[in-house]
Write a protein that holds these residues in place. Sequence first.
Motif, PDB file in Angstrom:
ATOM      1  N   THR A   5       0.836  -1.195   0.000  1.00  0.00           N
ATOM      2  CA  THR A   5       0.000   0.000   0.000  1.00  0.00           C
ATOM      3  C   THR A   5       0.868   1.241   0.000  1.00  0.00           C
ATOM      4  O   THR A   5       0.608   2.199  -0.728  1.00  0.00           O
ATOM      5  CB  THR A   5      -0.915   0.017   1.240  1.00  0.00           C
ATOM      6  N   THR A   6       1.908   1.252   0.831  1.00  0.00           N
ATOM      7  CA  THR A   6       2.806   2.400   0.904  1.00  0.00           C
ATOM      8  C   THR A   6       3.433   2.662  -0.453  1.00  0.00           C
ATOM      9  O   THR A   6       3.553   3.806  -0.873  1.00  0.00           O
ATOM     10  CB  THR A   6       3.903   2.148   1.963  1.00  0.00           C
ATOM     11  N   LYS A   7       3.817   1.612  -1.163  1.00  0.00           N
ATOM     12  CA  LYS A   7       4.441   1.769  -2.483  1.00  0.00           C
ATOM     13  C   LYS A   7       3.447   2.204  -3.542  1.00  0.00           C
ATOM     14  O   LYS A   7       3.835   2.759  -4.555  1.00  0.00           O
ATOM     15  CB  LYS A   7       5.107   0.462  -2.900  1.00  0.00           C
ATOM     16  N   SER A   8       2.150   1.943  -3.335  1.00  0.00           N
ATOM     17  CA  SER A   8       1.157   2.313  -4.340  1.00  0.00           C
ATOM     18  C   SER A   8       0.556   3.696  -4.074  1.00  0.00           C
ATOM     19  O   SER A   8      -0.168   4.220  -4.906  1.00  0.00           O
ATOM     20  CB  SER A   8       0.047   1.267  -4.410  1.00  0.00           C
ATOM     21  N   ARG A   9       0.863   4.285  -2.925  1.00  0.00           N
ATOM     22  CA  ARG A   9       0.383   5.629  -2.593  1.00  0.00           C
ATOM     23  C   ARG A   9       1.473   6.658  -2.847  1.00  0.00           C
ATOM     24  O   ARG A   9       2.653   6.365  -2.800  1.00  0.00           O
ATOM     25  CB  ARG A   9       0.050   5.730  -1.103  1.00  0.00           C
ATOM     26  N   TYR A  10       1.032   7.900  -3.062  1.00  0.00           N
ATOM     27  CA  TYR A  10       1.971   9.016  -3.109  1.00  0.00           C
ATOM     28  C   TYR A  10       2.435   9.297  -1.685  1.00  0.00           C
ATOM     29  O   TYR A  10       1.763   8.955  -0.713  1.00  0.00           O
ATOM     30  CB  TYR A  10       1.292  10.260  -3.702  1.00  0.00           C
ATOM     31  N   SER A  11       3.585   9.938  -1.563  1.00  0.00           N
ATOM     32  CA  SER A  11       4.110  10.281  -0.239  1.00  0.00           C
ATOM     33  C   SER A  11       3.219  11.340   0.407  1.00  0.00           C
ATOM     34  O   SER A  11       2.475  12.052  -0.273  1.00  0.00           O
ATOM     35  CB  SER A  11       5.541  10.808  -0.368  1.00  0.00           C
ATOM     36  N   LEU A  12       3.331  11.457   1.730  1.00  0.00           N
ATOM     37  CA  LEU A  12       2.530  12.445   2.445  1.00  0.00           C
ATOM     38  C   LEU A  12       2.823  13.860   1.942  1.00  0.00           C
ATOM     39  O   LEU A  12       1.913  14.669   1.779  1.00  0.00           O
ATOM     40  CB  LEU A  12       2.787  12.345   3.957  1.00  0.00           C
ATOM     41  N   MET A  15       0.994  14.396  -1.223  1.00  0.00           N
ATOM     42  CA  MET A  15      -0.437  14.563  -0.947  1.00  0.00           C
ATOM     43  C   MET A  15      -0.741  15.985  -0.474  1.00  0.00           C
ATOM     44  O   MET A  15      -1.711  16.603  -0.930  1.00  0.00           O
ATOM     45  CB  MET A  15      -0.891  13.568   0.124  1.00  0.00           C
ATOM     46  N   ILE A  16       0.088  16.495   0.428  1.00  0.00           N
ATOM     47  CA  ILE A  16      -0.132  17.851   0.948  1.00  0.00           C
ATOM     48  C   ILE A  16      -0.022  18.877  -0.181  1.00  0.00           C
ATOM     49  O   ILE A  16      -0.887  19.753  -0.314  1.00  0.00           O
ATOM     50  CB  ILE A  16       0.841  18.159   2.102  1.00  0.00           C
ATOM     51  N   PHE A  17       1.022  18.772  -1.002  1.00  0.00           N
ATOM     52  CA  PHE A  17       1.161  19.687  -2.135  1.00  0.00           C
ATOM     53  C   PHE A  17      -0.040  19.563  -3.076  1.00  0.00           C
ATOM     54  O   PHE A  17      -0.602  20.573  -3.522  1.00  0.00           O
ATOM     55  CB  PHE A  17       2.451  19.421  -2.914  1.00  0.00           C
ATOM     56  N   HIS A  18      -0.429  18.340  -3.407  1.00  0.00           N
ATOM     57  CA  HIS A  18      -1.534  18.107  -4.337  1.00  0.00           C
ATOM     58  C   HIS A  18      -2.809  18.801  -3.866  1.00  0.00           C
ATOM     59  O   HIS A  18      -3.435  19.559  -4.615  1.00  0.00           O
ATOM     60  CB  HIS A  18      -1.775  16.600  -4.485  1.00  0.00           C
ATOM     61  N   ARG A 177      -4.860   6.658  -3.763  1.00  0.00           N
ATOM     62  CA  ARG A 177      -3.414   6.786  -3.971  1.00  0.00           C
ATOM     63  C   ARG A 177      -2.937   8.163  -3.525  1.00  0.00           C
ATOM     64  O   ARG A 177      -1.783   8.347  -3.168  1.00  0.00           O
ATOM     65  CB  ARG A 177      -3.066   6.574  -5.455  1.00  0.00           C
ATOM     66  N   MET A 178      -3.851   9.156  -3.518  1.00  0.00           N
ATOM     67  CA  MET A 178      -3.498  10.517  -3.139  1.00  0.00           C
ATOM     68  C   MET A 178      -4.133  10.904  -1.803  1.00  0.00           C
ATOM     69  O   MET A 178      -4.205  12.069  -1.446  1.00  0.00           O
ATOM     70  CB  MET A 178      -3.937  11.487  -4.247  1.00  0.00           C
ATOM     71  N   LEU A 179      -4.576   9.913  -1.037  1.00  0.00           N
ATOM     72  CA  LEU A 179      -5.127  10.135   0.299  1.00  0.00           C
ATOM     73  C   LEU A 179      -4.445   9.184   1.278  1.00  0.00           C
ATOM     74  O   LEU A 179      -4.088   8.066   0.915  1.00  0.00           O
ATOM     75  CB  LEU A 179      -6.642   9.885   0.306  1.00  0.00           C
ATOM     76  N   PRO A 180      -4.285   9.611   2.538  1.00  0.00           N
ATOM     77  CA  PRO A 180      -3.610   8.747   3.509  1.00  0.00           C
ATOM     78  C   PRO A 180      -4.519   7.667   4.103  1.00  0.00           C
ATOM     79  O   PRO A 180      -4.144   6.981   5.046  1.00  0.00           O
ATOM     80  CB  PRO A 180      -3.157   9.742   4.591  1.00  0.00           C
ATOM     81  N   PHE A 181      -5.713   7.502   3.569  1.00  0.00           N
ATOM     82  CA  PHE A 181      -6.651   6.506   4.064  1.00  0.00           C
ATOM     83  C   PHE A 181      -7.339   5.848   2.877  1.00  0.00           C
ATOM     84  O   PHE A 181      -7.207   6.301   1.751  1.00  0.00           O
ATOM     85  CB  PHE A 181      -7.684   7.146   5.009  1.00  0.00           C
ATOM     86  N   GLY A 182      -8.088   4.792   3.143  1.00  0.00           N
ATOM     87  CA  GLY A 182      -8.825   4.110   2.094  1.00  0.00           C
ATOM     88  C   GLY A 182      -8.042   2.950   1.508  1.00  0.00           C
ATOM     89  O   GLY A 182      -6.848   2.794   1.755  1.00  0.00           O
ATOM     90  N   SER A 183      -8.736   2.134   0.747  1.00  0.00           N
ATOM     91  CA  SER A 183      -8.150   0.933   0.169  1.00  0.00           C
ATOM     92  C   SER A 183      -7.612   1.200  -1.226  1.00  0.00           C
ATOM     93  O   SER A 183      -8.359   1.605  -2.109  1.00  0.00           O
ATOM     94  CB  SER A 183      -9.174  -0.195   0.089  1.00  0.00           C
TER      95      SER A 183
END
Length: 189
Positions: A5-12, A15-18, A177-183
């Motif tokens: 999951t960590t590898k499939s998400r953008y970094s925190l 996400m904040i910049f986005h 992928r652009m949120l720190p929660f969810g599947s």
Amino acid sequence: MTDATTKSRYSLGAMIFHWAIAIAVIWNWRLAETAHETADRAHGAALMADHKALGITILALTLGRIAWRLTHKLPPLPANYATWERVLARGTHLIFYILLVALPLAGWIANSLGGKMIDYFGLFTIPALPVGQNGDLGHSIFEVHATTGTIMIWLIGLHILGALKHTFFDKDGGIFRMLPFGSVGAERR
């Protein structure tokens, strides 16, 4: 959160910049639209002053996001994306970056051609760029700026539709992928 999951998400940080840039761009578009719709010239001018200051903020955030992106690995696109989706996703992101730099710069240049400085929310003044004065050219650049801003809003709509498609139709958790929660898709397999 699993390693996949960590590898499939953008970094925190990404996400904040986005989300900061997304909110600022939509807010800035509404400021400009409202300024043009108001009959009260003083109120319209105040809204445009905020629009210009927020544009400079968007430029700074975008340069920060580009620096972040150059120094932090992107997650790979999900394996289930078709070739056309990969090309569209990468192309859309590239166009976003170009517009997020070009729009504020064009506004600043056009403003400078009118010999005007930018009041940054009453905190300080950003000087005009050393481009000389040419009101006609400045007006033309403002016209292109407005048209390009509309293109940006349409592109945001396309981006949102793509995220919703991947989340609710493809069920690969695209928006997460652009949120720190969810599947995210990797968690579903």
